[in-house]
Design a protein around this motif. Sequence first.
Motif, PDB file in Angstrom:
ATOM      1  N   PHE A   1       0.813  -1.211   0.000  1.00  0.00           N
ATOM      2  CA  PHE A   1       0.000   0.000   0.000  1.00  0.00           C
ATOM      3  C   PHE A   1       0.850   1.267   0.000  1.00  0.00           C
ATOM      4  CE2 PHE A   1      -2.935  -3.233   1.369  1.00  0.00           C
ATOM      5  CZ  PHE A   1      -4.079  -2.890   0.673  1.00  0.00           C
ATOM      6  N   GLU A   2       1.837   1.331   0.860  1.00  0.00           N
ATOM      7  CA  GLU A   2       2.676   2.530   0.911  1.00  0.00           C
ATOM      8  C   GLU A   2       3.381   2.742  -0.422  1.00  0.00           C
ATOM      9  OE1 GLU A   2       6.500   4.406   3.322  1.00  0.00           O
ATOM     10  OE2 GLU A   2       5.546   2.592   4.095  1.00  0.00           O
ATOM     11  N   ARG A   3       3.975   1.705  -0.957  1.00  0.00           N
ATOM     12  CA  ARG A   3       4.679   1.822  -2.233  1.00  0.00           C
ATOM     13  C   ARG A   3       3.712   2.216  -3.354  1.00  0.00           C
ATOM     14  NH1 ARG A   3       8.216  -3.132  -3.921  1.00  0.00           N
ATOM     15  NH2 ARG A   3       6.241  -3.992  -4.606  1.00  0.00           N
ATOM     16  N   GLY A   4       2.508   1.668  -3.338  1.00  0.00           N
ATOM     17  CA  GLY A   4       1.520   2.011  -4.351  1.00  0.00           C
ATOM     18  C   GLY A   4       1.098   3.468  -4.292  1.00  0.00           C
ATOM     19  N   VAL A   5       0.854   3.965  -3.079  1.00  0.00           N
ATOM     20  CA  VAL A   5       0.439   5.365  -2.924  1.00  0.00           C
ATOM     21  C   VAL A   5       1.569   6.307  -3.333  1.00  0.00           C
ATOM     22  CG1 VAL A   5      -0.234   7.155  -1.272  1.00  0.00           C
ATOM     23  CG2 VAL A   5      -1.299   4.893  -1.172  1.00  0.00           C
ATOM     24  N   ILE A   6       2.767   6.047  -2.849  1.00  0.00           N
ATOM     25  CA  ILE A   6       3.888   6.938  -3.178  1.00  0.00           C
ATOM     26  C   ILE A   6       4.194   6.874  -4.672  1.00  0.00           C
ATOM     27  CG2 ILE A   6       6.363   7.317  -2.821  1.00  0.00           C
ATOM     28  CD1 ILE A   6       5.821   6.719   0.175  1.00  0.00           C
ATOM     29  N   GLY A   7       4.109   5.698  -5.261  1.00  0.00           N
ATOM     30  CA  GLY A   7       4.291   5.593  -6.715  1.00  0.00           C
ATOM     31  C   GLY A   7       3.233   6.378  -7.472  1.00  0.00           C
ATOM     32  N   GLY A   8       1.991   6.344  -6.990  1.00  0.00           N
ATOM     33  CA  GLY A   8       0.923   7.117  -7.613  1.00  0.00           C
ATOM     34  C   GLY A   8       1.154   8.610  -7.489  1.00  0.00           C
ATOM     35  N   ILE A   9       1.593   9.046  -6.323  1.00  0.00           N
ATOM     36  CA  ILE A   9       1.900  10.464  -6.114  1.00  0.00           C
ATOM     37  C   ILE A   9       3.020  10.902  -7.055  1.00  0.00           C
ATOM     38  CG2 ILE A   9       2.895  12.112  -4.463  1.00  0.00           C
ATOM     39  CD1 ILE A   9       1.325  10.466  -2.285  1.00  0.00           C
ATOM     40  N   GLU A  10       4.035  10.073  -7.182  1.00  0.00           N
ATOM     41  CA  GLU A  10       5.146  10.409  -8.080  1.00  0.00           C
ATOM     42  C   GLU A  10       4.688  10.472  -9.536  1.00  0.00           C
ATOM     43  OE1 GLU A  10       7.897   7.335  -6.938  1.00  0.00           O
ATOM     44  OE2 GLU A  10       8.689   8.530  -5.261  1.00  0.00           O
ATOM     45  N   ALA A  11       3.817   9.563  -9.943  1.00  0.00           N
ATOM     46  CA  ALA A  11       3.310   9.569 -11.325  1.00  0.00           C
ATOM     47  C   ALA A  11       2.456  10.808 -11.585  1.00  0.00           C
ATOM     48  CB  ALA A  11       2.518   8.287 -11.602  1.00  0.00           C
ATOM     49  N   VAL A  12       1.594  11.157 -10.646  1.00  0.00           N
ATOM     50  CA  VAL A  12       0.772  12.368 -10.782  1.00  0.00           C
ATOM     51  C   VAL A  12       1.683  13.593 -10.835  1.00  0.00           C
ATOM     52  CG1 VAL A  12      -0.870  13.863  -9.562  1.00  0.00           C
ATOM     53  CG2 VAL A  12      -1.339  11.407  -9.774  1.00  0.00           C
TER      54      VAL A  12
END
Length: 165
Positions: free
Chosen positions: A129-140
């Motif tokens: 979950f943490e990696r997914g959220v941070i990856g999403g933030i970085e992509a946005v």
Amino acid sequence: MSIKRIARHLVQHHWRAKQIFPPKVLTRIEQAIRRGEATHSGQVRFVVEGALDGRPLFRNQPARERALDVFSHLRVWDTAHNNGVLIYLLLADRDVEIVADRGIDAKVGTQGWENICRAMEAEFGSGQFERGVIGGIEAVSRELAQHFPPQGSRPNELPDAPVVM
């Protein structure tokens, strides 16, 4: 209305979000938002809702519709350049929705946001979950940096802290 969905929301409820996103993880998510916002003039918010309850649950509100409500409630649309982005996670459904203000949405488009959502959901599927959220933030943030690079002084128009509902 699916009985399975109602049961999942009633069983998982809000404690699950606090278990998956303890304070130290929320701090790292906030730091990722702050780092990302240093690369563009947009505004990013992250909201996780453990489960729907009451009226939204019993009228079978889809995650997308709920994300639109949260986008409005948190006033993500109220930025100077119309470039606010909400990343919304409805944990009980493991559904990610990105709602973007018209300035950035017109440039990225539905498919661009969907690709980010699906990548996040893939991480969540493996318990990251943490990696997914941070990856999403970085992509946005990469999308925002491409279309809204930093210019002059950039006040932080919206809080960076994640919201747990």
